[in-house]
Design a protein around this motif. Structure first.
Motif, mmCIF file in Angstrom:
data_model
loop_
_atom_site.group_PDB
_atom_site.id
_atom_site.type_symbol
_atom_site.label_atom_id
_atom_site.label_comp_id
_atom_site.label_asym_id
_atom_site.label_seq_id
_atom_site.Cartn_x
_atom_site.Cartn_y
_atom_site.Cartn_z
ATOM 1 N N GLN A 121 0.828 -1.212 0.000
ATOM 2 C CA GLN A 121 0.000 0.000 0.000
ATOM 3 C C GLN A 121 0.867 1.270 0.000
ATOM 4 O OE1 GLN A 121 -2.592 -0.449 3.384
ATOM 5 N NE2 GLN A 121 -4.067 -1.718 2.269
ATOM 6 N N MET A 122 1.867 1.287 0.859
ATOM 7 C CA MET A 122 2.738 2.476 0.930
ATOM 8 C C MET A 122 3.512 2.670 -0.364
ATOM 9 S SD MET A 122 4.265 2.644 4.827
ATOM 10 C CE MET A 122 4.497 0.883 5.072
ATOM 11 N N HIS A 123 4.004 1.562 -0.930
ATOM 12 C CA HIS A 123 4.768 1.670 -2.164
ATOM 13 C C HIS A 123 3.881 2.116 -3.320
ATOM 14 C CE1 HIS A 123 6.601 -0.036 -5.907
ATOM 15 N NE2 HIS A 123 7.644 0.624 -5.398
ATOM 16 N N GLY A 124 2.684 1.563 -3.406
ATOM 17 C CA GLY A 124 1.774 1.935 -4.485
ATOM 18 C C GLY A 124 1.378 3.402 -4.413
ATOM 19 N N TRP A 125 1.119 3.851 -3.218
ATOM 20 C CA TRP A 125 0.714 5.254 -3.046
ATOM 21 C C TRP A 125 1.863 6.192 -3.396
ATOM 22 C CZ3 TRP A 125 0.223 8.053 2.242
ATOM 23 C CH2 TRP A 125 -0.306 9.350 2.046
ATOM 24 N N ALA A 126 3.062 5.910 -2.860
ATOM 25 C CA ALA A 126 4.206 6.786 -3.097
ATOM 26 C C ALA A 126 4.625 6.771 -4.572
ATOM 27 C CB ALA A 126 5.381 6.366 -2.222
#
Length: 212
Positions: free
Chosen positions: A33-38
């Protein structure tokens, strides 16, 4: 660290340090989730693995938190790091669809939790600017002190020269006055002698006329 910087550095440092530690403990789903958002906001991270990105972000936050909490780190450095970190988070808030209203600045209900990251930018700039201004003030005081000392030395030198000149003039005037006084006295004595001689000559003339 200036005493007035302690509250803001403790609060922001502890918050960011804890956030970084939690990211290191994130599970696979959280990492994705964090990687996709960033990566949707900053495409440079798309080629990184989710786990590697999460660790990089976590260690980065731990580093910023440590800079803020260590009292030996100047506020200019800690504040600059905090401002840069907050600017990155604010950029994610502004570029993520659905986080802002139509004007692109005011947060929506979903974006309110992210909009608060702008406070980190303000706190960082406050620390950095106050530290810079304090250093500038001290430098200005040092320069002013040097100029004051130099001016005092010049003034003392001028006063010494003026005193020497005044002493010389006083001595010359005194010497001149003494010479003038002696000259006037001598002139008066000569006039007195001439008057007596004239009186004697007139007396002799009168006496000779009476005898005739």
């Amino acid at each position: 660290m200036h005493p007035t910087h302690v509250p803001i550095r403790l609060a922001t440092g502890a918050y960011i340090l804890n956030s970084g530690l939690n990211k290191l403990k994130a599970d696979e789903q959280g990492q994705e989730q964090m990687h996709g958002w960033a990566s949707s906001v900053y495409p440079m991270f798309k080629d990184m693995k989710a786990g590697d990105f999460t660790k990089l972000l976590g260690y980065g936050e731990i580093g910023v938190g440590a800079l803020l909490l260590l009292p030996t780190v100047p506020s200019a450095i800690a504040g600059g790091a905090l401002a840069a970190f907050g600017a990155g988070l604010t950029g994610m808030y502004l570029k993520t669809p659905g986080m802002t209203e139509s004007d692109g600045v005011r947060p929506t209900t979903e974006g309110t939790s992210l909009a608060k990251d702008v406070w980190l930018v303000g706190a960082g700039l406050t620390l950095a600017s106050q530290s810079f201004l304090s250093g500038t003030k001290h430098a200005a005081q040092a320069v002013a002190g040097g100029v004051s000392n130099a001016a005092g030395a010049v003034t003392g030198g001028v006063a010494g020269v003026a005193g020497s000149v005044a002493s010389g003039v006083t001595g010359a005037v005194h010497s001149g006055s003494s010479g003038a006084s002696k000259g006037v006295k001598g002139l008066l004595e000569s006039a007195h002698d001439a008057r007596e001689e004239l009186a004697d000559a007139l007396a002799d003339l009168a006496e000779s006329m009476l005898k005739r």
